[in-house]
Design a protein around this motif. Structure first.
Motif, PDB file in Angstrom:
ATOM      1  N   ILE A   1       0.861  -1.187   0.000  1.00 41.52           N
ATOM      2  CA  ILE A   1       0.000   0.000   0.000  1.00 41.52           C
ATOM      3  C   ILE A   1       0.895   1.234   0.000  1.00 41.52           C
ATOM      4  CG2 ILE A   1      -0.249   0.360   2.508  1.00 41.52           C
ATOM      5  CD1 ILE A   1      -3.328   0.161   0.333  1.00 41.52           C
ATOM      6  N   ASP A   2       0.393   2.321  -0.563  1.00 41.27           N
ATOM      7  CA  ASP A   2       1.198   3.554  -0.529  1.00 41.27           C
ATOM      8  C   ASP A   2       1.281   4.117   0.885  1.00 41.27           C
ATOM      9  OD1 ASP A   2       1.525   3.442  -3.276  1.00 41.27           O
ATOM     10  OD2 ASP A   2      -0.157   4.777  -3.704  1.00 41.27           O
ATOM     11  N   VAL A   3       0.092   4.240   1.512  1.00 39.34           N
ATOM     12  CA  VAL A   3       0.004   4.917   2.815  1.00 39.34           C
ATOM     13  C   VAL A   3      -0.724   4.008   3.799  1.00 39.34           C
ATOM     14  CG1 VAL A   3      -0.744   6.986   4.047  1.00 39.34           C
ATOM     15  CG2 VAL A   3      -0.186   7.135   1.607  1.00 39.34           C
ATOM     16  N   LEU A   4      -0.058   3.648   4.881  1.00 42.22           N
ATOM     17  CA  LEU A   4      -0.693   2.869   5.953  1.00 42.22           C
ATOM     18  C   LEU A   4      -0.865   3.791   7.158  1.00 42.22           C
ATOM     19  CD1 LEU A   4      -1.731   0.207   7.120  1.00 42.22           C
ATOM     20  CD2 LEU A   4       0.611  -0.310   7.831  1.00 42.22           C
ATOM     21  N   ILE A   5      -2.093   3.893   7.628  1.00 44.04           N
ATOM     22  CA  ILE A   5      -2.415   4.774   8.758  1.00 44.04           C
ATOM     23  C   ILE A   5      -2.873   3.908   9.924  1.00 44.04           C
ATOM     24  CG2 ILE A   5      -3.917   6.640   9.562  1.00 44.04           C
ATOM     25  CD1 ILE A   5      -4.137   7.381   6.484  1.00 44.04           C
ATOM     26  N   ILE A   6      -2.235   4.064  11.066  1.00 43.28           N
ATOM     27  CA  ILE A   6      -2.622   3.296  12.254  1.00 43.28           C
ATOM     28  C   ILE A   6      -3.449   4.201  13.155  1.00 43.28           C
ATOM     29  CG2 ILE A   6      -1.807   1.932  14.201  1.00 43.28           C
ATOM     30  CD1 ILE A   6       0.723   1.329  12.611  1.00 43.28           C
ATOM     31  N   GLY A   7      -4.721   3.856  13.304  1.00 45.67           N
ATOM     32  CA  GLY A   7      -5.639   4.646  14.117  1.00 45.67           C
ATOM     33  C   GLY A   7      -6.779   5.201  13.283  1.00 45.67           C
ATOM     34  N   ALA A   8      -7.997   4.719  13.534  1.00 44.64           N
ATOM     35  CA  ALA A   8      -9.169   5.146  12.762  1.00 44.64           C
ATOM     36  C   ALA A   8     -10.021   6.130  13.552  1.00 44.64           C
ATOM     37  CB  ALA A   8     -10.006   3.937  12.345  1.00 44.64           C
ATOM     38  N   GLY A   9      -9.349   7.147  14.106  1.00 48.38           N
ATOM     39  CA  GLY A   9     -10.064   8.233  14.760  1.00 48.38           C
ATOM     40  C   GLY A   9     -10.154   9.422  13.826  1.00 48.38           C
ATOM     41  N   ALA A  10     -10.361  10.609  14.406  1.00 38.79           N
ATOM     42  CA  ALA A  10     -10.548  11.814  13.606  1.00 38.79           C
ATOM     43  C   ALA A  10      -9.363  12.067  12.678  1.00 38.79           C
ATOM     44  CB  ALA A  10     -10.768  13.009  14.538  1.00 38.79           C
ATOM     45  N   ALA A  11      -8.151  12.048  13.227  1.00 42.70           N
ATOM     46  CA  ALA A  11      -6.969  12.370  12.426  1.00 42.70           C
ATOM     47  C   ALA A  11      -6.705  11.289  11.378  1.00 42.70           C
ATOM     48  CB  ALA A  11      -5.748  12.553  13.330  1.00 42.70           C
ATOM     49  N   GLY A  12      -6.795  10.019  11.767  1.00 39.26           N
ATOM     50  CA  GLY A  12      -6.489   8.930  10.844  1.00 39.26           C
ATOM     51  C   GLY A  12      -7.413   8.892   9.644  1.00 39.26           C
ATOM     52  N   LEU A  13      -8.705   9.027   9.888  1.00 34.80           N
ATOM     53  CA  LEU A  13      -9.676   8.983   8.792  1.00 34.80           C
ATOM     54  C   LEU A  13      -9.518  10.192   7.873  1.00 34.80           C
ATOM     55  CD1 LEU A  13     -12.820   7.740  10.756  1.00 34.80           C
ATOM     56  CD2 LEU A  13     -11.381   6.404   9.205  1.00 34.80           C
ATOM     57  N   MET A  14      -9.273  11.358   8.471  1.00 35.13           N
ATOM     58  CA  MET A  14      -9.086  12.573   7.672  1.00 35.13           C
ATOM     59  C   MET A  14      -7.853  12.428   6.768  1.00 35.13           C
ATOM     60  SD  MET A  14     -10.367  15.623   7.215  1.00 35.13           S
ATOM     61  CE  MET A  14      -9.950  17.312   6.737  1.00 35.13           C
ATOM     62  N   CYS A  15      -6.775  11.907   7.320  1.00 35.65           N
ATOM     63  CA  CYS A  15      -5.537  11.754   6.558  1.00 35.65           C
ATOM     64  C   CYS A  15      -5.745  10.782   5.390  1.00 35.65           C
ATOM     65  CB  CYS A  15      -4.425  11.257   7.476  1.00 35.65           C
ATOM     66  SG  CYS A  15      -2.809  11.167   6.681  1.00 35.65           S
ATOM     67  N   ALA A  16      -6.462   9.689   5.637  1.00 36.40           N
ATOM     68  CA  ALA A  16      -6.716   8.704   4.580  1.00 36.40           C
ATOM     69  C   ALA A  16      -7.502   9.327   3.430  1.00 36.40           C
ATOM     70  CB  ALA A  16      -7.483   7.522   5.162  1.00 36.40           C
ATOM     71  N   ALA A  17      -8.500  10.141   3.784  1.00 34.21           N
ATOM     72  CA  ALA A  17      -9.323  10.780   2.749  1.00 34.21           C
ATOM     73  C   ALA A  17      -8.490  11.736   1.904  1.00 34.21           C
ATOM     74  CB  ALA A  17     -10.495  11.511   3.401  1.00 34.21           C
ATOM     75  N   VAL A  18      -7.651  12.549   2.567  1.00 35.82           N
ATOM     76  CA  VAL A  18      -6.844  13.544   1.838  1.00 35.82           C
ATOM     77  C   VAL A  18      -5.802  12.841   0.962  1.00 35.82           C
ATOM     78  CG1 VAL A  18      -5.243  15.479   2.089  1.00 35.82           C
ATOM     79  CG2 VAL A  18      -7.227  15.301   3.604  1.00 35.82           C
ATOM     80  N   ALA A  19      -5.149  11.815   1.504  1.00 34.18           N
ATOM     81  CA  ALA A  19      -4.151  11.082   0.723  1.00 34.18           C
ATOM     82  C   ALA A  19      -4.808  10.385  -0.465  1.00 34.18           C
ATOM     83  CB  ALA A  19      -3.434  10.069   1.609  1.00 34.18           C
ATOM     84  N   GLY A  20      -5.963   9.770  -0.227  1.00 27.65           N
ATOM     85  CA  GLY A  20      -6.665   9.061  -1.298  1.00 27.65           C
ATOM     86  C   GLY A  20      -7.105   9.985  -2.416  1.00 27.65           C
ATOM     87  N   GLN A  21      -7.475  11.202  -2.056  1.00 25.16           N
ATOM     88  CA  GLN A  21      -7.899  12.164  -3.077  1.00 25.16           C
ATOM     89  C   GLN A  21      -6.748  12.524  -4.014  1.00 25.16           C
ATOM     90  OE1 GLN A  21      -9.424  15.322  -0.623  1.00 25.16           O
ATOM     91  NE2 GLN A  21     -11.218  14.123  -0.017  1.00 25.16           N
ATOM     92  N   ARG A  22      -5.531  12.353  -3.549  1.00 30.05           N
ATOM     93  CA  ARG A  22      -4.343  12.626  -4.376  1.00 30.05           C
ATOM     94  C   ARG A  22      -3.975  11.419  -5.239  1.00 30.05           C
ATOM     95  NH1 ARG A  22      -0.369  12.561  -0.767  1.00 30.05           N
ATOM     96  NH2 ARG A  22       1.121  12.999  -2.438  1.00 30.05           N
ATOM     97  N   GLY A  23      -4.790  10.359  -5.171  1.00 33.00           N
ATOM     98  CA  GLY A  23      -4.505   9.170  -5.955  1.00 33.00           C
ATOM     99  C   GLY A  23      -3.617   8.161  -5.264  1.00 33.00           C
ATOM    100  N   ARG A  24      -3.307   8.401  -3.980  1.00 33.34           N
ATOM    101  CA  ARG A  24      -2.502   7.460  -3.219  1.00 33.34           C
ATOM    102  C   ARG A  24      -3.398   6.345  -2.687  1.00 33.34           C
ATOM    103  NH1 ARG A  24       2.703   7.250  -3.417  1.00 33.34           N
ATOM    104  NH2 ARG A  24       3.224   7.397  -1.207  1.00 33.34           N
TER     105      ARG A  24
END
Length: 397
Positions: free
Chosen positions: A8-31
């Motif tokens: 995977i390009d980006v692995l985020i540990i923690g599905a709270g406010a910060a983790g979910l927000m980061c996943a959305a922003v990274a995914g929008q960039r095509g990651r």
């Protein structure tokens, strides 16, 4: 669905406010982004926050509303993704909200609206989420990281730690993020519970046994901190916004001062009352400020007898006003992480880029949200830090 992508390009540990927000922003960039969490569902602290309505940001967010050993660290992220940016996202999703007090924005309906917003953003960005997945080890590779999990191994280019602090362990809080920081040689600023109620000594509680549930506006002061909000008496001690705010400044053994009539000079006010209603009893005029229970308690606590105001000399009334104005005490302690809203301290920001949230000495490793040594005031500031720091990392991972 337990099958994890092995790469995977980006692995985020923690599905709270910060983790979910980061996943959305990274995914929008095509990651390609994957969020892992050991809990059984995402966003648990979001769901219980704000009395179930999620105080998701504050209109007046500024760097002055945060504590850190480096008070400048938060400035860049907060300036580049502001409260107005998150409010625009809330409005884009059609979530009704209102301002409660002091710029605090809450959902009209329920906290789940914010979780649903984050999940919708993640879906649109094709970010994947897995719950009930514990992390067993993290190993750096020549480029990227290998993470062993209870659902199998994952390799990633960028690893984002969004595990939060130690507050409310029943919601799944652990010290995992600090352990990862220490594994890579980073300092962790000593942690303690913050935005937390005070406990009081048994003798004081016995004197206050009629008061739990009673509240009044106060100015709470300790060290350089001073907050003008409500204080609430509880069966264990003191709570309410003023107490939670000042707890971030308090250290064990220190004295806390409460101005019990913060909008007036009690000595002057009592002199005025004496001139206008000399026959009125002291406890009767004080009932214009505080509840009957509080009046009885404060008079008894200070050893003041209630008589008609005309029976007090001006000097006596002035002294009574001064004595009633301020209440000082040394709390027994706090309720600790069990009920604390946030954790003070965390990963030392000197080791982290304030622009990207990347570890300076460990390329591809990022820390966002509460796990860092950045702690906001009560009132939506900690959520805004989650959004801002997550967005900063999401734009570069």
């Amino acid at each position: 669905m337990n099958d994890l992508p092995q790469q995977i390009d980006v692995l985020i540990i923690g599905a709270g406010a910060a983790g979910l927000m980061c996943a959305a922003v990274a995914g929008q960039r095509g990651r390609s982004a994957l969020v892992l969490d050991h809990a059984n569902k995402v966003g648990k602290k979001i769901l219980m926050s704000g009395g179930g309505r999620c105080n998701f940001t504050n209109l007046y967010t500024s760097p002055e509303n945060f504590y850190s050993e480096n008070p400048h660290f938060c400035k860049s992220a907060l300036a580049r993704y502001t409260q107005w940016d998150f409010i625009a996202l809330v409005e884009k999703h059609g979530i009704p909200y209102h301002e409660k007090t002091l710029g605090q924005l809450f959902c009209d309906n329920k906290s789940k609206d914010i979780v649903d917003l984050l999940l919708a953003e993640c879906r649109a960005a094709r970010a994947q989420i897995r719950t009930r997945c514990s992390i067993e080890s993290v190993q750096p590779l020549e480029s990227g990281y290998r993470v062993e999990t209870s659902l199998g191994p994952v390799q990633c280019e960028s690893l984002v730690i969004a595990t939060g602090g130690l507050s409310i362990p029943t919601m799944g809080a652990t010290g995992f993020g600090y352990e990862i920081a220490q594994q890579f040689g980073l300092r962790v600023v000593p942690t303690r519970a913050a935005l937390v109620p005070f406990t009081q000594h048994k003798r004081q509680l016995e004197r206050q046994q009629e008061l739990p549930g009673s509240a009044l506006p106060v100015t709470a002061s300790c060290g350089p901190g001073s907050f003008h909000e409500q204080m609430l008496f509880t069966h264990r001690g003191l709570s309410g916004p003023a107490v939670l705010q000042i707890s971030s400044h308090w250290r064990e053994g220190e004295r806390v001062s409460f101005d019990l009539a913060p909008d007036r000079d009690l000595a002057e006010w009592l002199a005025q009352q004496r001139a206008e209603k000399p026959e009125a009893h002291l406890h009767t005029v004080l009932a214009g400020l505080w509840s009957r229970k509080l009046v009885q308690h404060f008079l008894a606590e200070k050893g003041i007898e209630s008589r008609p105001l005309k029976q007090f000399s001006p000097a006596e009334l002035s002294e009574i006003g001064s004595r009633l104005q301020t209440w000082e005490l040394v709390p027994a302690g706090t309720e600790g992480y069990r009920t604390a809203e946030v954790t003070l301290g965390g990963v030392d920001t000197d080791a982290i880029s304030s622009r990207t949230m990347e570890c300076k000495s460990q390329p591809g490793l990022y820390f966002i949200g509460e796990v860092l040594d950045v702690t906001g005031w009560l009132g939506g500031y900690n959520f805004q830090w989650a959004w801002s720091s997550a967005h900063a990392a999401g734009e570069v991972v």
